[in-house]
Design a protein around this motif. Structure first.
Motif, mmCIF file in Angstrom:
data_model
loop_
_atom_site.group_PDB
_atom_site.id
_atom_site.type_symbol
_atom_site.label_atom_id
_atom_site.label_comp_id
_atom_site.label_asym_id
_atom_site.label_seq_id
_atom_site.Cartn_x
_atom_site.Cartn_y
_atom_site.Cartn_z
ATOM 1 N N ALA A 134 16.185 3.954 1.251
ATOM 2 C CA ALA A 134 16.369 2.614 1.824
ATOM 3 C C ALA A 134 16.861 1.633 0.763
ATOM 4 C CB ALA A 134 15.059 2.126 2.443
ATOM 5 N N ALA A 135 16.314 1.731 -0.451
ATOM 6 C CA ALA A 135 16.747 0.850 -1.536
ATOM 7 C C ALA A 135 18.200 1.127 -1.917
ATOM 8 C CB ALA A 135 15.837 1.032 -2.746
ATOM 9 N N ALA A 136 18.556 2.411 -2.016
ATOM 10 C CA ALA A 136 19.937 2.771 -2.343
ATOM 11 C C ALA A 136 20.890 2.302 -1.246
ATOM 12 C CB ALA A 136 20.049 4.276 -2.547
ATOM 13 N N THR A 187 7.755 4.373 10.206
ATOM 14 C CA THR A 187 6.846 5.474 9.876
ATOM 15 C C THR A 187 5.711 5.034 8.953
ATOM 16 O OG1 THR A 187 8.349 6.153 8.086
ATOM 17 C CG2 THR A 187 8.583 7.263 10.228
ATOM 18 N N GLY A 188 5.498 3.720 8.829
ATOM 19 C CA GLY A 188 4.338 3.222 8.123
ATOM 20 C C GLY A 188 4.566 2.741 6.710
ATOM 21 N N GLY A 189 5.813 2.690 6.259
ATOM 22 C CA GLY A 189 6.091 2.223 4.909
ATOM 23 C C GLY A 189 5.816 0.740 4.752
ATOM 24 N N ARG A 194 8.213 -0.127 -1.156
ATOM 25 C CA ARG A 194 9.662 -0.369 -1.101
ATOM 26 C C ARG A 194 10.124 -1.220 -2.277
ATOM 27 N NH1 ARG A 194 11.752 -5.304 1.077
ATOM 28 N NH2 ARG A 194 10.392 -6.392 2.541
ATOM 29 N N ALA A 195 9.256 -2.136 -2.750
ATOM 30 C CA ALA A 195 9.604 -2.930 -3.934
ATOM 31 C C ALA A 195 9.646 -2.050 -5.178
ATOM 32 C CB ALA A 195 8.604 -4.062 -4.109
ATOM 33 N N ILE A 196 8.695 -1.127 -5.290
ATOM 34 C CA ILE A 196 8.704 -0.189 -6.417
ATOM 35 C C ILE A 196 9.965 0.667 -6.376
ATOM 36 C CG2 ILE A 196 7.574 1.853 -7.393
ATOM 37 C CD1 ILE A 196 4.898 0.603 -6.467
ATOM 38 N N ALA A 197 10.304 1.165 -5.199
ATOM 39 C CA ALA A 197 11.495 2.015 -5.059
ATOM 40 C C ALA A 197 12.758 1.248 -5.415
ATOM 41 C CB ALA A 197 11.582 2.550 -3.631
ATOM 42 N N MET A 198 12.827 -0.008 -5.010
ATOM 43 C CA MET A 198 13.991 -0.825 -5.336
ATOM 44 C C MET A 198 14.106 -1.010 -6.846
ATOM 45 S SD MET A 198 16.642 -2.396 -4.352
ATOM 46 C CE MET A 198 17.753 -3.745 -4.686
ATOM 47 N N THR A 199 12.996 -1.203 -7.507
ATOM 48 C CA THR A 199 13.015 -1.373 -8.959
ATOM 49 C C THR A 199 13.492 -0.106 -9.644
ATOM 50 O OG1 THR A 199 11.187 -2.961 -8.791
ATOM 51 C CG2 THR A 199 11.607 -1.994 -10.959
ATOM 52 N N VAL A 200 13.028 1.041 -9.165
ATOM 53 C CA VAL A 200 13.473 2.317 -9.727
ATOM 54 C C VAL A 200 14.986 2.469 -9.569
ATOM 55 C CG1 VAL A 200 13.358 4.833 -9.458
ATOM 56 C CG2 VAL A 200 11.254 3.465 -9.402
ATOM 57 N N VAL A 201 15.491 2.188 -8.370
ATOM 58 C CA VAL A 201 16.933 2.310 -8.117
ATOM 59 C C VAL A 201 17.708 1.309 -8.962
ATOM 60 C CG1 VAL A 201 18.733 2.031 -6.365
ATOM 61 C CG2 VAL A 201 16.632 3.265 -5.802
ATOM 62 N N ALA A 202 17.239 0.069 -9.009
ATOM 63 C CA ALA A 202 17.951 -0.982 -9.745
ATOM 64 C C ALA A 202 18.028 -0.670 -11.235
ATOM 65 C CB ALA A 202 17.271 -2.327 -9.524
ATOM 66 N N LEU A 203 16.948 -0.152 -11.799
ATOM 67 C CA LEU A 203 16.939 0.158 -13.225
ATOM 68 C C LEU A 203 17.721 1.430 -13.536
ATOM 69 C CD1 LEU A 203 13.216 -0.644 -14.161
ATOM 70 C CD2 LEU A 203 15.250 -2.013 -14.653
ATOM 71 N N SER A 252 17.538 -10.055 -2.841
ATOM 72 C CA SER A 252 16.913 -10.464 -1.578
ATOM 73 C C SER A 252 16.026 -9.369 -0.998
ATOM 74 C CB SER A 252 17.991 -10.857 -0.561
ATOM 75 O OG SER A 252 18.729 -9.711 -0.129
ATOM 76 N N TYR A 253 16.216 -8.143 -1.438
ATOM 77 C CA TYR A 253 15.401 -7.022 -0.965
ATOM 78 C C TYR A 253 13.929 -7.219 -1.294
ATOM 79 C CZ TYR A 253 14.657 -2.074 0.300
ATOM 80 O OH TYR A 253 14.260 -0.895 0.902
ATOM 81 N N TYR A 254 13.645 -8.001 -2.327
ATOM 82 C CA TYR A 254 12.265 -8.232 -2.737
ATOM 83 C C TYR A 254 11.537 -9.267 -1.871
ATOM 84 C CZ TYR A 254 13.037 -5.455 -6.940
ATOM 85 O OH TYR A 254 13.292 -4.419 -7.801
ATOM 86 N N LYS A 255 12.242 -9.943 -0.986
ATOM 87 C CA LYS A 255 11.576 -10.869 -0.080
ATOM 88 C C LYS A 255 10.747 -10.071 0.930
ATOM 89 C CE LYS A 255 15.276 -14.350 -0.207
ATOM 90 N NZ LYS A 255 16.305 -15.049 0.602
ATOM 91 N N PRO A 256 9.481 -10.407 1.120
ATOM 92 C CA PRO A 256 8.663 -9.670 2.095
ATOM 93 C C PRO A 256 9.267 -9.675 3.496
ATOM 94 C CG PRO A 256 7.259 -10.998 0.693
ATOM 95 C CD PRO A 256 8.678 -11.396 0.369
ATOM 96 N N SER A 257 9.998 -10.725 3.837
ATOM 97 C CA SER A 257 10.584 -10.846 5.181
ATOM 98 C C SER A 257 11.948 -10.186 5.304
ATOM 99 C CB SER A 257 10.712 -12.329 5.549
ATOM 100 O OG SER A 257 11.587 -12.994 4.629
ATOM 101 N N PHE A 258 12.427 -9.538 4.233
ATOM 102 C CA PHE A 258 13.783 -8.989 4.226
ATOM 103 C C PHE A 258 13.986 -7.974 5.351
ATOM 104 C CE2 PHE A 258 16.565 -5.448 3.158
ATOM 105 C CZ PHE A 258 17.755 -6.105 2.915
#
Length: 278
Positions: A134-136, A187-189, A194-203, A252-258
């Protein structure tokens, strides 16, 4: 453009977007397809090096969790997502083979990515793999929107076959940009993962792509082309640069409402359809 964008067939069984079967001819393409420039072209060749196995990772991730989907429309959209991503992998593999014939061989990167994909499939939890996907997909969706809106970038693509490939791929990334995010939440994510996953992808994405660029330019004996590197930095990281402009949208992915479709994709899709003549 329509001469090169010719789907062999188009399938849609209740999904929100079609699956187009493509068969691009990449014979004798211009290896400097962006502005006839080595470094600017190497960026997109580097991205492409990872697409066949990267897209397969996305497919594996959603397949392994789709049994948990109870919404019939989401099930159909997941199936269409898998179809589009599989076709992207096929066509970018063909493009990679065309660049190999021109002396830029990314098969080593492809093989390394395959090992990472298989290891990730084995050791990472299913939900985290979907979160990474999802982050990618957010990255590809934001880059696709930038492609649509940057006429200067589209004009800079001097090989129409590569232009068709890039615009087609970007259009379909826009069409399915919310599917994996919706699958993840359905599915319950939750937000934290998702914020952790985004950080992994971004870095991870910048050093990985840069490594591939270096590999391509070294093979092409253009690694020390200072003039070309200056153009790349100016065009992509300077003021109003291609990547400089998209940083707020990426964050913007880090916004809880994104949500990927908080801003309707229809305007972007109209641009791509017009560019491709469909």
């Amino acid at each position: 453009m329509t001469a090169y964008f010719q789907p062999k067939s188009q399938h849609q069984v209740g999904s929100s977007f079609p699956v187009r079967r493509m068969d691009f001819d990449f014979g004798n393409i211009n290896k400097y397809f962006i502005e006839n420039d080595p470094v600017c072209s190497a960026l997109w060749t580097a991205f492409q090096a990872y697409f066949p196995e990267g897209e397969q990772f996305f497919v594996d991730s959603v397949r392994d969790i789709r049994a948990q989907v109870t919404d019939s429309q989401l099930q159909k959209d997941v199936a269409a997502f898998i179809g589009q991503e599989a076709m992207h992998a096929k066509e970018h593999y063909a493009a990679n083979e065309a660049f190999k014939a021109l002396g830029i061989d990314v098969s080593g990167l492809d093989n390394a990515t395959r090992k990472v994909r298989l290891t990730g499939n084995r050791i990472l939890p299913k939900r985290f793999r979907v979160a990474l996907t999802a982050a990618a997909e957010h990255f590809t969706g934001v880059i696709s929107e930038q492609i649509a809106n940057r006429e200067d970038f589209k004009v800079s693509i001097v090989d129409d076959r590569v232009k068709s490939l890039i615009l087609w791929h970007a259009m379909e990334e826009t069409e399915h940009r919310a599917v994996v995010f919706d699958l993840y939440t359905h599915t319950g994510g939750g937000y934290t993962l998702r914020a952790i996953a985004m950080t992994v992808v971004a870095l991870g994405i910048s050093p990985v792509v840069f490594m591939a660029m270096v590999s391509c330019l070294r093979q092409d004996k253009q690694l020390l082309n200072v003039t070309s590197w200056k153009k790349f930095i100016r065009n992509y990281w300077g003021r109003n640069g291609f990547f400089t402009e998209i940083i707020p949208d990426l964050l913007s992915y880090y916004k809880p409402s994104f949500h990927p479709n908080s801003r309707s994709p229809e305007h972007v899709l109209r641009i791509f359809r017009n560019d491709l003549g469909i």
